[in-house]
Design an enzyme around this catalytic site. Sequence first.
Site, PDB file in Angstrom:
ATOM      1  N   CYS A 193     114.971 -42.759  13.011  1.00  0.00           N
ATOM      2  CA  CYS A 193     116.410 -42.482  12.992  1.00  0.00           C
ATOM      3  C   CYS A 193     116.700 -41.205  12.195  1.00  0.00           C
ATOM      4  O   CYS A 193     115.999 -40.901  11.239  1.00  0.00           O
ATOM      5  CB  CYS A 193     117.162 -43.621  12.321  1.00  0.00           C
ATOM      6  SG  CYS A 193     116.967 -45.179  13.169  1.00  0.00           S
ATOM      7  N   ARG A 250     112.761 -35.823  15.772  1.00  0.00           N
ATOM      8  CA  ARG A 250     112.234 -36.973  15.044  1.00  0.00           C
ATOM      9  C   ARG A 250     111.900 -38.133  15.979  1.00  0.00           C
ATOM     10  O   ARG A 250     111.195 -39.056  15.601  1.00  0.00           O
ATOM     11  CB  ARG A 250     113.282 -37.446  14.019  1.00  0.00           C
ATOM     12  CG  ARG A 250     113.565 -36.439  12.949  1.00  0.00           C
ATOM     13  CD  ARG A 250     114.802 -36.822  12.164  1.00  0.00           C
ATOM     14  NE  ARG A 250     114.637 -38.024  11.383  1.00  0.00           N
ATOM     15  CZ  ARG A 250     114.232 -38.050  10.120  1.00  0.00           C
ATOM     16  NH1 ARG A 250     113.933 -36.937   9.516  1.00  0.00           N
ATOM     17  NH2 ARG A 250     114.116 -39.184   9.467  1.00  0.00           N
ATOM     18  N   TRP A 267     116.318 -44.758  16.648  1.00  0.00           N
ATOM     19  CA  TRP A 267     114.991 -45.101  17.156  1.00  0.00           C
ATOM     20  C   TRP A 267     114.908 -46.614  17.022  1.00  0.00           C
ATOM     21  O   TRP A 267     114.800 -47.148  15.918  1.00  0.00           O
ATOM     22  CB  TRP A 267     113.936 -44.388  16.324  1.00  0.00           C
ATOM     23  CG  TRP A 267     112.563 -44.413  16.898  1.00  0.00           C
ATOM     24  CD1 TRP A 267     112.066 -43.594  17.873  1.00  0.00           C
ATOM     25  CD2 TRP A 267     111.486 -45.280  16.528  1.00  0.00           C
ATOM     26  NE1 TRP A 267     110.756 -43.917  18.131  1.00  0.00           N
ATOM     27  CE2 TRP A 267     110.369 -44.936  17.320  1.00  0.00           C
ATOM     28  CE3 TRP A 267     111.357 -46.315  15.603  1.00  0.00           C
ATOM     29  CZ2 TRP A 267     109.145 -45.584  17.220  1.00  0.00           C
ATOM     30  CZ3 TRP A 267     110.140 -46.964  15.497  1.00  0.00           C
ATOM     31  CH2 TRP A 267     109.052 -46.593  16.304  1.00  0.00           C
ATOM     32  N   ASN A 292     119.412 -45.585   8.293  1.00  0.00           N
ATOM     33  CA  ASN A 292     117.997 -45.346   8.586  1.00  0.00           C
ATOM     34  C   ASN A 292     117.199 -46.328   7.743  1.00  0.00           C
ATOM     35  O   ASN A 292     117.303 -46.314   6.523  1.00  0.00           O
ATOM     36  CB  ASN A 292     117.634 -43.899   8.216  1.00  0.00           C
ATOM     37  CG  ASN A 292     116.196 -43.564   8.559  1.00  0.00           C
ATOM     38  OD1 ASN A 292     115.520 -44.325   9.258  1.00  0.00           O
ATOM     39  ND2 ASN A 292     115.716 -42.432   8.081  1.00  0.00           N
ATOM     40  N   GLY A 293     116.429 -47.197   8.399  1.00  0.00           N
ATOM     41  CA  GLY A 293     115.645 -48.184   7.655  1.00  0.00           C
ATOM     42  C   GLY A 293     115.695 -49.539   8.327  1.00  0.00           C
ATOM     43  O   GLY A 293     116.147 -49.658   9.474  1.00  0.00           O
ATOM     44  N   GLU A 310      90.760 -34.891  17.007  1.00  0.00           N
ATOM     45  CA  GLU A 310      92.130 -34.370  16.981  1.00  0.00           C
ATOM     46  C   GLU A 310      92.526 -33.874  18.377  1.00  0.00           C
ATOM     47  O   GLU A 310      93.656 -34.075  18.824  1.00  0.00           O
ATOM     48  CB  GLU A 310      92.260 -33.262  15.920  1.00  0.00           C
ATOM     49  CG  GLU A 310      93.557 -32.490  15.902  1.00  0.00           C
ATOM     50  CD  GLU A 310      94.805 -33.354  15.750  1.00  0.00           C
ATOM     51  OE1 GLU A 310      94.720 -34.533  15.426  1.00  0.00           O
ATOM     52  OE2 GLU A 310      95.890 -32.804  16.018  1.00  0.00           O
ATOM     53  N   LYS A 346      95.663 -35.315  20.618  1.00  0.00           N
ATOM     54  CA  LYS A 346      96.713 -34.461  21.180  1.00  0.00           C
ATOM     55  C   LYS A 346      96.822 -34.658  22.693  1.00  0.00           C
ATOM     56  O   LYS A 346      97.909 -34.695  23.253  1.00  0.00           O
ATOM     57  CB  LYS A 346      96.403 -32.978  20.925  1.00  0.00           C
ATOM     58  CG  LYS A 346      96.691 -32.497  19.548  1.00  0.00           C
ATOM     59  CD  LYS A 346      98.172 -32.245  19.355  1.00  0.00           C
ATOM     60  CE  LYS A 346      98.520 -32.142  17.889  1.00  0.00           C
ATOM     61  NZ  LYS A 346      98.263 -33.321  17.080  1.00  0.00           N
ATOM     62  N   GLU A 382      98.499 -37.880  23.251  1.00  0.00           N
ATOM     63  CA  GLU A 382      99.869 -37.894  22.737  1.00  0.00           C
ATOM     64  C   GLU A 382     100.866 -37.179  23.644  1.00  0.00           C
ATOM     65  O   GLU A 382     101.949 -37.698  23.897  1.00  0.00           O
ATOM     66  CB  GLU A 382      99.889 -37.239  21.338  1.00  0.00           C
ATOM     67  CG  GLU A 382     101.269 -37.209  20.691  1.00  0.00           C
ATOM     68  CD  GLU A 382     101.259 -36.511  19.327  1.00  0.00           C
ATOM     69  OE1 GLU A 382     100.383 -35.649  19.097  1.00  0.00           O
ATOM     70  OE2 GLU A 382     102.129 -36.822  18.501  1.00  0.00           O
ATOM     71  N   HIS A 415      74.308 -44.119  23.087  1.00  0.00           N
ATOM     72  CA  HIS A 415      74.510 -45.504  22.670  1.00  0.00           C
ATOM     73  C   HIS A 415      75.534 -46.226  23.537  1.00  0.00           C
ATOM     74  O   HIS A 415      75.670 -47.430  23.451  1.00  0.00           O
ATOM     75  CB  HIS A 415      74.943 -45.560  21.204  1.00  0.00           C
ATOM     76  CG  HIS A 415      73.872 -45.091  20.248  1.00  0.00           C
ATOM     77  ND1 HIS A 415      72.723 -45.808  20.015  1.00  0.00           N
ATOM     78  CD2 HIS A 415      73.758 -43.957  19.520  1.00  0.00           C
ATOM     79  CE1 HIS A 415      71.957 -45.146  19.149  1.00  0.00           C
ATOM     80  NE2 HIS A 415      72.561 -44.006  18.849  1.00  0.00           N
ATOM     81  N   LYS A 428     108.520 -38.132  15.229  1.00  0.00           N
ATOM     82  CA  LYS A 428     107.890 -37.120  14.382  1.00  0.00           C
ATOM     83  C   LYS A 428     107.465 -37.709  13.041  1.00  0.00           C
ATOM     84  O   LYS A 428     106.364 -37.479  12.570  1.00  0.00           O
ATOM     85  CB  LYS A 428     108.868 -35.960  14.157  1.00  0.00           C
ATOM     86  CG  LYS A 428     108.336 -34.865  13.247  1.00  0.00           C
ATOM     87  CD  LYS A 428     107.204 -34.105  13.898  1.00  0.00           C
ATOM     88  CE  LYS A 428     106.615 -33.036  13.037  1.00  0.00           C
ATOM     89  NZ  LYS A 428     105.264 -32.653  13.497  1.00  0.00           N
TER      90      LYS A 428
HETATM   91  O1  M6R Z   1     103.809 -36.603   8.623  1.00  0.00           O
HETATM   92  P1  M6R Z   1     102.406 -37.105   8.685  1.00  0.00           P
HETATM   93  O2  M6R Z   1     101.399 -36.032   8.672  1.00  0.00           O
HETATM   94  O3  M6R Z   1     102.128 -38.139   7.631  1.00  0.00           O
HETATM   95  O4  M6R Z   1     102.307 -37.851  10.082  1.00  0.00           O
HETATM   96  C1  M6R Z   1     101.214 -38.630  10.434  1.00  0.00           C
HETATM   97  C2  M6R Z   1     101.202 -38.916  11.904  1.00  0.00           C
HETATM   98  O5  M6R Z   1     102.307 -39.686  12.269  1.00  0.00           O
HETATM   99  C3  M6R Z   1     101.194 -37.628  12.737  1.00  0.00           C
HETATM  100  O6  M6R Z   1     100.139 -36.797  12.380  1.00  0.00           O
HETATM  101  C4  M6R Z   1     101.079 -37.944  14.243  1.00  0.00           C
HETATM  102  O7  M6R Z   1      99.851 -38.504  14.525  1.00  0.00           O
HETATM  103  C5  M6R Z   1     101.318 -36.648  15.037  1.00  0.00           C
HETATM  104  N1  M6R Z   1     102.449 -36.815  15.899  1.00  0.00           N
HETATM  105  C6  M6R Z   1     100.165 -36.243  15.876  1.00  0.00           C
HETATM  106  O8  M6R Z   1     100.385 -35.030  16.520  1.00  0.00           O
END
Ligand code: M6R
Length: 590
Positions: free
Chosen positions: A2, A27, A75, A101-102, A469, A473, A476, A492, A585
Amino acid sequence: MCGIIGYIGKKRAAPILFDSLKKLEYRGYDSVGIASINGDAEIEIKKGAGRIEAVNERMNFLSVNGSIGIGHTRWATHGGVEDKNAHPFLSCNGRFALVHNGILENYLELKEDLVKKGHTFTSDTDTEILVHLVEEEVKNNGEKDLVKIISDLTKIAKGAYTFLLLDAKDHIIYAFRKDSPIIIGIGEDELFASSDITSFLEHTNKVIILENNQLAVLKEKYTIYDTQTGKEVKQKITTIDWTTEQASKTGFPHFMLKEIFEEVEISKHSLEQDSLKLNGMIEVLSKAKKVFFLGSGTSFRACLLASIYFAKIAKKHFMPILGSEYKTYQNLVDKDTVIFAISQSGETADVLQGITLAKAKGARVVSLINVIGSTIMRESDQYLTLNSGPEIAVASTKAFISQVLILTLLAFGVADRLKEGREHLYEVVRKLESIMNQSDSIAMLSKDVLNKNDLYLIGRGVSFPIAMEGELKIKEIAYIHADALAGGELKHHTLALIEPGVTCIALVPNDDTKDDMINNIMQIKARGGEIIGISSEHLELFDHYIPIPKVHLEPLLMIPVLQLISYYLSVIRGNDPDFPRNLAKSVTVL
Ligand code: M6R
């Protein structure tokens, strides 16, 4: 997660709130709404489920009058994605509107009680009880002190509830912080309150970051109270050096692409750490008996990579732990432990929970964050900043490269080879531009070769977390199934999946992993698999080749290559790389 925004000033609130809400979009959200006090001291609310532009077409946010108002991007947690569950919520008598928010833990029992007292609810959310609670308490206390009434809420409501309360009678916005951030923006004849500095950055960069349990009362001026003591507190005004340009696309089609390209510049700032702070961190890490890295998602990949470089460069065993898995390792944590939290946002709930538990056991907490004033920064005994500027795209890119550069610098520092480390890292930074210059050919390769339903990425040593990573991505933002593995693991299990038509991205740096990687590539090719090689050397075994410059820390140059691949795959598949479905985010819920 949120996002909240409040405005009080001399201008019309609706256009300002609307613009700010657009800046909060990154966000992650599913519903949106605004409330403003119109000329007749009545609160007008427009809200609905959907993207801001779509809801605006139905509701016409800009038609709302008044120069004081609040807005929200939701959210969903409690209650489905429906118009009725969008914030703001109105009290029965229409005097108050609230955005939150919360998560409120005891909302069901509170709701039951409020219903018995005659309150009517319009949503399935936990949030709505807050506005009715305030209304009820005002009724019971004979219209007295709102600061006291809101302060007393903490004795009744349990959970996390950062909120903005709009009072149509007194023309005030109350901004209360409990467990998620709220920042007060101080402009010329106007005040803002938001979960995010970037939402009002074009109006002011002078901010006050509220502490937990603080309440800001915003009218022509602002006053801040500590709700635990009831006393007024003076908070320092901080000037944020982020620019509005950093928080806008500046001609790029997406924030993500812009942020990848920004790596060329921001990497230099990341390495320009304040030497006192850097040396302080090196000292803590050098002396610590136990160090646990703590991070989630991309930041966890940075933790993994760091643990490998600390082992190789500094001969230290620092253990990477996923934020959400902290409790599994709780028994190992004591007063001799250093928890090194890595987080772009500084607000990730999984990491914060680990920090809280570790502090209770006497551990020292240090961190590497991007957002100044964030909760993780404030909970840390010591911290370094990424200096990456605002990262808007949900997919973390420039923050990741900054994390990796700074963590590697620290590994060299702990090894007492800081000067040499700097030289190697600046060599990487100088070559980043040449990766960006290949973006067209990476886009073509993504379209012609990599646009598959399954992709495999293999790497060894530090290239393994980099492959992980890349996998993250691709999943994601391109919504493609991807699987990263250490080359040695192929035999394996995953070799069973290799057959003609299967595509593997192989990370082949010119380091001690190269020969083993060549073996793995031959194993894949022997079964008909296709190899996209990322390397400084064009090996015959590669079916397709993405060149990177030859440098000492070569794997680090593969990071932007994989980021660009995921970006182009996302665009080719018709996705919006800036707003991946179902993701936010900054993940402020457990
Ligand atoms: O703000 P942070 O680095 O703690 O966030 C951690 C993850 O939520 C963040 O890296 C997430 O995996 C990304 N959206 C990946 O691109």
